[in-house]
Design an enzyme around this catalytic site. Structure first.
Site, PDB file in Angstrom:
ATOM      1  N   SER A   4       0.865  -1.190   0.000  1.00  0.00           N
ATOM      2  CA  SER A   4       0.000   0.000   0.000  1.00  0.00           C
ATOM      3  C   SER A   4       0.890   1.225   0.000  1.00  0.00           C
ATOM      4  O   SER A   4       2.050   1.166   0.445  1.00  0.00           O
ATOM      5  CB  SER A   4      -0.868   0.000   1.263  1.00  0.00           C
ATOM      6  N   TYR A  18      -1.779  -1.184  10.752  1.00  0.00           N
ATOM      7  CA  TYR A  18      -1.858  -1.563   9.326  1.00  0.00           C
ATOM      8  C   TYR A  18      -0.643  -1.069   8.526  1.00  0.00           C
ATOM      9  O   TYR A  18      -0.048  -1.845   7.761  1.00  0.00           O
ATOM     10  CB  TYR A  18      -3.142  -0.976   8.740  1.00  0.00           C
TER      11      TYR A  18
HETATM   12  P1  NAD Z   1     -11.461  -6.079   0.119  1.00  0.00           P
HETATM   13  O1  NAD Z   1     -12.149  -5.967   1.420  1.00  0.00           O
HETATM   14  O2  NAD Z   1     -12.291  -6.206  -1.083  1.00  0.00           O
HETATM   15  O3  NAD Z   1     -10.424  -7.267   0.127  1.00  0.00           O
HETATM   16  C1  NAD Z   1      -9.763  -7.717   1.267  1.00  0.00           C
HETATM   17  C2  NAD Z   1     -10.024  -9.205   1.380  1.00  0.00           C
HETATM   18  O4  NAD Z   1      -9.185  -9.736   2.382  1.00  0.00           O
HETATM   19  C3  NAD Z   1     -11.439  -9.550   1.785  1.00  0.00           C
HETATM   20  O5  NAD Z   1     -12.289  -9.681   0.683  1.00  0.00           O
HETATM   21  C4  NAD Z   1     -11.243 -10.874   2.507  1.00  0.00           C
HETATM   22  O6  NAD Z   1     -11.585 -11.939   1.655  1.00  0.00           O
HETATM   23  C5  NAD Z   1      -9.758 -10.942   2.763  1.00  0.00           C
HETATM   24  N1  NAD Z   1      -9.484 -11.218   4.176  1.00  0.00           N
HETATM   25  C6  NAD Z   1      -9.419 -10.331   5.201  1.00  0.00           C
HETATM   26  N2  NAD Z   1      -9.160 -10.991   6.334  1.00  0.00           N
HETATM   27  C7  NAD Z   1      -9.042 -12.310   6.013  1.00  0.00           C
HETATM   28  C8  NAD Z   1      -8.776 -13.478   6.756  1.00  0.00           C
HETATM   29  N3  NAD Z   1      -8.542 -13.450   8.082  1.00  0.00           N
HETATM   30  N4  NAD Z   1      -8.760 -14.658   6.098  1.00  0.00           N
HETATM   31  C9  NAD Z   1      -9.001 -14.721   4.772  1.00  0.00           C
HETATM   32  N5  NAD Z   1      -9.242 -13.633   4.020  1.00  0.00           N
HETATM   33  C10 NAD Z   1      -9.259 -12.445   4.647  1.00  0.00           C
HETATM   34  O7  NAD Z   1     -10.532  -4.790   0.027  1.00  0.00           O
HETATM   35  P2  NAD Z   1      -9.303  -4.401  -0.941  1.00  0.00           P
HETATM   36  O8  NAD Z   1      -9.135  -2.964  -0.708  1.00  0.00           O
HETATM   37  O9  NAD Z   1      -9.479  -4.911  -2.281  1.00  0.00           O
HETATM   38  O10 NAD Z   1      -8.083  -5.111  -0.235  1.00  0.00           O
HETATM   39  C11 NAD Z   1      -7.185  -5.932  -0.927  1.00  0.00           C
HETATM   40  C12 NAD Z   1      -5.747  -5.600  -0.540  1.00  0.00           C
HETATM   41  O11 NAD Z   1      -5.434  -4.310  -1.022  1.00  0.00           O
HETATM   42  C13 NAD Z   1      -5.463  -5.589   0.951  1.00  0.00           C
HETATM   43  O12 NAD Z   1      -4.228  -6.234   1.184  1.00  0.00           O
HETATM   44  C14 NAD Z   1      -5.343  -4.124   1.264  1.00  0.00           C
HETATM   45  O13 NAD Z   1      -4.495  -3.888   2.360  1.00  0.00           O
HETATM   46  C15 NAD Z   1      -4.746  -3.615  -0.028  1.00  0.00           C
HETATM   47  N6  NAD Z   1      -4.901  -2.179  -0.254  1.00  0.00           N
HETATM   48  C16 NAD Z   1      -6.138  -1.634  -0.364  1.00  0.00           C
HETATM   49  C17 NAD Z   1      -6.245  -0.277  -0.572  1.00  0.00           C
HETATM   50  C18 NAD Z   1      -7.589   0.396  -0.680  1.00  0.00           C
HETATM   51  O14 NAD Z   1      -7.653   1.625  -0.603  1.00  0.00           O
HETATM   52  N7  NAD Z   1      -8.678  -0.324  -0.865  1.00  0.00           N
HETATM   53  C19 NAD Z   1      -5.105   0.515  -0.686  1.00  0.00           C
HETATM   54  C20 NAD Z   1      -3.856  -0.080  -0.585  1.00  0.00           C
HETATM   55  C21 NAD Z   1      -3.769  -1.433  -0.363  1.00  0.00           C
END
Ligand code: NAD
Ligand code: MG
Length: 299
Positions: A191, A204
């Site tokens: 991130s 985080y």
């Molecule tokens: P999202 O909620 O759609 O995806 C995150 C997924 O993590 C969930 O769908 C879930 O299936 C999984 N998860 C969480 N805890 C879990 C557990 N204990 N066991 C199994 N699965 C688990 O949100 P997203 O934003 O698409 O997140 C995906 C990645 O992107 C993450 O690593 C997040 O840190 C990263 N990210 C997101 C952003 C943002 O702004 N959305 C920015 C930078 C990084």
């Protein structure tokens, strides 16, 4: 809100919804299908060209958000895909399985909690068996919960965030590497928080720095196996992670307004870099971090 496909030329500033957004609390982990507006994961827009024909991919967090966008794109590029997610996310996962199968690719849904080392091992073993191999490991699952002050940040939360974001990555990579052939790739998800941490993400943000360092070290260690390791580092992206506790609801209303593009990214805008890093096109690239940040550049 999606374009006809990802190649249509248009102004990126107005390509997707801009704040303000409605407040929309959901219990963690939240469903993409309940978000307003519903995120674009490329369902109608992502056009593939067979660049991953016959590849076998495991995508964690593949039910929603960035992981779903990667899973859809991989299937459209010709890969068979296993997605992992939490049992509460079955409705989102069902939609992804349908989308993958609609491409004539094989889809396998393996729900379970990545905070368990035993489950992480089982997930990799099962994915390898179902797919008949493992060429692409895409770690996208993650947990983010904002907390105002260090006084209110509990050891349990600190532990849970590190278990989900860092330990699981270690356990899954450890189990997967011996099963992966030369030419395989691993893509991890960090991130912008690894470089520009927010004051309310004290647990985080350091998990994301850890993912960057882990991936760079691993890339060097397993290069002799012919396996590449790269990292995608998104800025704010419109997903359930953010709207279900990743940010306080008053920040959801303005979500994305503080990046130069003045809007959040959509998951569909992250998918192409995952595809590129998975294909042989990126053969000379390993140990790198790629920002998808709407202009908040990585250092
Ligand atoms: P999202 O909620 O759609 O995806 C995150 C997924 O993590 C969930 O769908 C879930 O299936 C999984 N998860 C969480 N805890 C879990 C557990 N204990 N066991 C199994 N699965 C688990 O949100 P997203 O934003 O698409 O997140 C995906 C990645 O992107 C993450 O690593 C997040 O840190 C990263 N990210 C997101 C952003 C943002 O702004 N959305 C920015 C930078 C990084
Ligand atoms: Mg989800």
């Amino acid at each position: 809100m999606a374009s006809a496909n990802q190649f249509d030329m248009q102004n990126p500033l107005t390509q997707y919804p801009q704040p303000k957004f409605p407040e929309q609390p959901q219990p963690v982990p939240g469903l993409a299908s309940k978000m307003q507006p519903v995120p674009d994961h490329g369902e109608t827009s992502y056009q593939g060209f067979g660049r991953l024909k016959g590849r076998k991919a495991l995508v964690t967090g593949g039910d929603s958000g960035i992981g779903r966008a990667a899973a859809i794109a991989f299937a459209r590029e010709g890969a068979d895909v296993v997605i992992n997610y939490l049992p509460e996310e079955q409705p989102d996962a069902d939609e992804v399985v349908k989308l993958i199968e609609a491409e004539g690719r094989r889809a396998f849904a393996i729900p379970g909690d990545l905070k368990s080392e035993a489950f992480c091992k089982e997930l990799v073993t099962k994915a390898h068996a179902e797919l008949g191999g493992l060429d692409l490991l895409v770690n996208v699952a993650g947990r983010q919960k904002s907390v105002e002050t260090i006084a209110d940040l509990t050891t349990d939360q600190f532990d849970e965030t590190f278990k989900t974001n860092v330990y699981a990555l270690f356990w899954i990579c450890k189990a997967a590497i011996p099963l992966m052939p030369k030419g395989a790739t691993i893509i991890n998800t960090a991130s912008i928080q690894a470089y520009q941490p927010s004051e309310t993400l004290l647990d985080y943000a350091p998990t994301k720095s850890a993912i960057v360092a882990f991936s760079k070290a691993l890339s060097k260690q397993i290069l002799p196996n012919g396996i590449r390791v790269n990292v995608v580092a998104p800025g704010p992206v419109w997903t359930p992670l953010q709207t279900s506790g990743g940010q306080p609801q008053d920040k959801i209303v303005e979500f994305g307004s503080d990046v130069p593009m003045k809007r959040p990214g959509q998951p569909a805008e992250c998918a192409p870099i995952y595809v590129f890093l998975a294909t042989q096109e990126s053969s000379f690239i390993t140990g790198e971090v790629f920002g998808v940040t709407g202009g908040n550049t990585l250092p």
